[in-house]
Write an enzyme that holds these catalytic residues in place. Structure first.
Site, PDB file in Angstrom:
ATOM      1  N   ARG A 104       0.846  -1.176   0.000  1.00 60.55           N
ATOM      2  CA  ARG A 104       0.000   0.000   0.000  1.00 60.55           C
ATOM      3  C   ARG A 104       0.887   1.233   0.000  1.00 60.55           C
ATOM      4  O   ARG A 104       1.710   1.401   0.893  1.00 60.55           O
ATOM      5  CB  ARG A 104      -0.828  -0.042   1.288  1.00 60.55           C
ATOM      6  CG  ARG A 104      -2.147   0.586   1.182  1.00 60.55           C
ATOM      7  CD  ARG A 104      -2.968   0.242   2.397  1.00 60.55           C
ATOM      8  NE  ARG A 104      -2.423   0.761   3.632  1.00 60.55           N
ATOM      9  CZ  ARG A 104      -3.164   1.165   4.644  1.00 60.55           C
ATOM     10  NH1 ARG A 104      -4.469   1.127   4.558  1.00 60.55           N
ATOM     11  NH2 ARG A 104      -2.624   1.598   5.749  1.00 60.55           N
ATOM     12  N   ASP A 200       0.829  -2.170  12.199  1.00 59.52           N
ATOM     13  CA  ASP A 200       1.227  -2.653  10.872  1.00 59.52           C
ATOM     14  C   ASP A 200       1.565  -4.143  10.955  1.00 59.52           C
ATOM     15  O   ASP A 200       2.565  -4.538  11.564  1.00 59.52           O
ATOM     16  CB  ASP A 200       2.448  -1.849  10.391  1.00 59.52           C
ATOM     17  CG  ASP A 200       2.787  -2.174   8.945  1.00 59.52           C
ATOM     18  OD1 ASP A 200       2.983  -3.371   8.630  1.00 59.52           O
ATOM     19  OD2 ASP A 200       2.838  -1.253   8.122  1.00 59.52           O
ATOM     20  N   ASP A 203       5.087  -5.328   9.564  1.00 63.99           N
ATOM     21  CA  ASP A 203       6.187  -4.934  10.450  1.00 63.99           C
ATOM     22  C   ASP A 203       6.192  -5.773  11.723  1.00 63.99           C
ATOM     23  O   ASP A 203       7.259  -6.135  12.232  1.00 63.99           O
ATOM     24  CB  ASP A 203       6.071  -3.448  10.812  1.00 63.99           C
ATOM     25  CG  ASP A 203       6.530  -2.544   9.679  1.00 63.99           C
ATOM     26  OD1 ASP A 203       7.249  -3.037   8.787  1.00 63.99           O
ATOM     27  OD2 ASP A 203       6.161  -1.360   9.680  1.00 63.99           O
TER      28      ASP A 203
HETATM   29  C1  PRP Z   1      -0.997  -4.272   4.729  1.00 62.17           C
HETATM   30  C2  PRP Z   1      -1.850  -5.508   4.922  1.00 62.17           C
HETATM   31  C3  PRP Z   1      -2.719  -5.501   3.694  1.00 62.17           C
HETATM   32  C4  PRP Z   1      -2.930  -4.022   3.467  1.00 62.17           C
HETATM   33  C5  PRP Z   1      -4.303  -3.656   3.944  1.00 62.17           C
HETATM   34  O1  PRP Z   1       0.036  -4.517   3.845  1.00 62.17           O
HETATM   35  O2  PRP Z   1      -1.100  -6.682   5.078  1.00 62.17           O
HETATM   36  O3  PRP Z   1      -2.130  -6.113   2.564  1.00 62.17           O
HETATM   37  O4  PRP Z   1      -1.943  -3.329   4.222  1.00 62.17           O
HETATM   38  O5  PRP Z   1      -4.583  -2.335   3.654  1.00 62.17           O
HETATM   39  P1  PRP Z   1      -5.709  -1.917   2.587  1.00 62.17           P
HETATM   40  O6  PRP Z   1      -6.921  -2.763   2.882  1.00 62.17           O
HETATM   41  O7  PRP Z   1      -5.941  -0.467   2.892  1.00 62.17           O
HETATM   42  O8  PRP Z   1      -5.169  -2.140   1.224  1.00 62.17           O
HETATM   43  P2  PRP Z   1       1.122  -3.399   3.475  1.00 62.17           P
HETATM   44  O9  PRP Z   1       0.658  -2.569   2.339  1.00 62.17           O
HETATM   45  O10 PRP Z   1       1.517  -2.666   4.728  1.00 62.17           O
HETATM   46  O11 PRP Z   1       2.324  -4.253   2.905  1.00 62.17           O
HETATM   47  P3  PRP Z   1       3.272  -5.302   3.630  1.00 62.17           P
HETATM   48  O12 PRP Z   1       2.417  -6.511   3.978  1.00 62.17           O
HETATM   49  O13 PRP Z   1       4.272  -5.610   2.586  1.00 62.17           O
HETATM   50  O14 PRP Z   1       3.836  -4.664   4.861  1.00 62.17           O
HETATM   51  N1  URA Z   2      -2.288  -2.483   7.116  1.00 60.50           N
HETATM   52  C1  URA Z   2      -1.880  -2.886   8.340  1.00 60.50           C
HETATM   53  O1  URA Z   2      -0.926  -3.669   8.467  1.00 60.50           O
HETATM   54  N2  URA Z   2      -2.538  -2.405   9.406  1.00 60.50           N
HETATM   55  C2  URA Z   2      -3.578  -1.584   9.310  1.00 60.50           C
HETATM   56  O2  URA Z   2      -4.160  -1.193  10.350  1.00 60.50           O
HETATM   57  C3  URA Z   2      -3.988  -1.166   8.025  1.00 60.50           C
HETATM   58  C4  URA Z   2      -3.322  -1.639   6.939  1.00 60.50           C
END
Ligand code: PRP
Ligand code: URA
Length: 209
Positions: A104, A200, A203
């Site tokens: 995202r 997150d 993370d």
């Molecule tokens: C997080 C989570 C989802 C997304 C949800 O991933 O694991 O994939 O955000 O948010 P949304 O519904 O608003 O799209 P992130 O983009 O942080 O990536 P990552 O898993 O690589 O940290």
């Molecule tokens: N992605 C995450 O990991 N946490 C949130 O709360 C929203 C998007």
């Protein structure tokens, strides 16, 4: 319209309470995500089709049950979805695993695609897309669009925590997809994080912050 299942199982709720805590370590967070995924998988596969098959026990012949119909595939959305794969595979060891890479953009909150590798026969499988978080719904909706473009039809989506905004987006864009949700939270904050949520997920799983 697909169904929305919010899991009320006490073990799932208890473990979600642990991963929400800000002082839960990455080690315990990963363990809990795995266990929650196992329990959610158990609940989400409740409607799989069974057929009768004749078998022989050491004592007698009988008609037993076995799974029939389409085979399964698990498709985590990278990165955080990876945390759920082991738990799913513990329940369905024969499932194949595809991967969709999306992150995202922190400014626009729009999903950015960077990877897609699916089992060759995905269009003949029952697909379980997994990601711990459904926030705006942008990532999940884009992942499912990518699957549909590749001819996949039987799609389910499983997440541990969802915001109402994400559920609404999924129902608008992919109304036929069943949603399996561990907990439905209140709202999103101004940064697109789920409130109260767990922060997150990527993370916290990988210890990157
Ligand atoms: C997080 C989570 C989802 C997304 C949800 O991933 O694991 O994939 O955000 O948010 P949304 O519904 O608003 O799209 P992130 O983009 O942080 O990536 P990552 O898993 O690589 O940290
Ligand atoms: N992605 C995450 O990991 N946490 C949130 O709360 C929203 C998007």
């Amino acid at each position: 319209m697909g169904n929305v299942y919010v899991m009320d199982h006490p073990l799932i709720q208890h473990k979600i309470g642990i991963i929400r805590r800000k002082d839960t370590s990455s080690k315990e967070f990963r363990e809990m995500i795995k266990e929650i995924a196992m329990l959610m998988c158990y609940e989400a596969t409740r409607n799989l089709k069974l057929s009768d098959v004749e078998i022989e026990t050491p004592i007698a012949k009988m008609m037993a049950k076995e799974l029939t119909g389409k085979k399964l595939a698990i498709v985590p959305i990278l990165r955080a979805g990876l945390g759920m794969v082991e738990g799913m595979l513990a329940m369905i060891p024969a499932a194949k695993v595809g991967h969709i890479g999306l992150y995202r953009d922190p400014q626009t909150l729009k999903p950015v695609e960077y990877y897609c590798k699916l089992p060759a026969d995905s269009s003949e499988r029952e697909i379980y897309v997994v990601d711990p978080m459904l926030a705006t719904g942008g990532s999940a909706a884009a992942a499912i669009e990518m699957l549909k473009e590749k001819g996949v039809k039987n799609i389910h989506f499983m997440c541990i925590i969802a915001a109402p905004e994400g559920v609404k987006k999924m129902q608008q864009e992919h109304p036929e997809v069943d949603l399996y949700i561990g907990a439905l939270d209140q709202r999103l904050n101004e940064h697109g994080y789920i409130v109260p949520g767990l922060g997150d997920a990527g993370d916290r799983i990988f210890g990157t912050k």
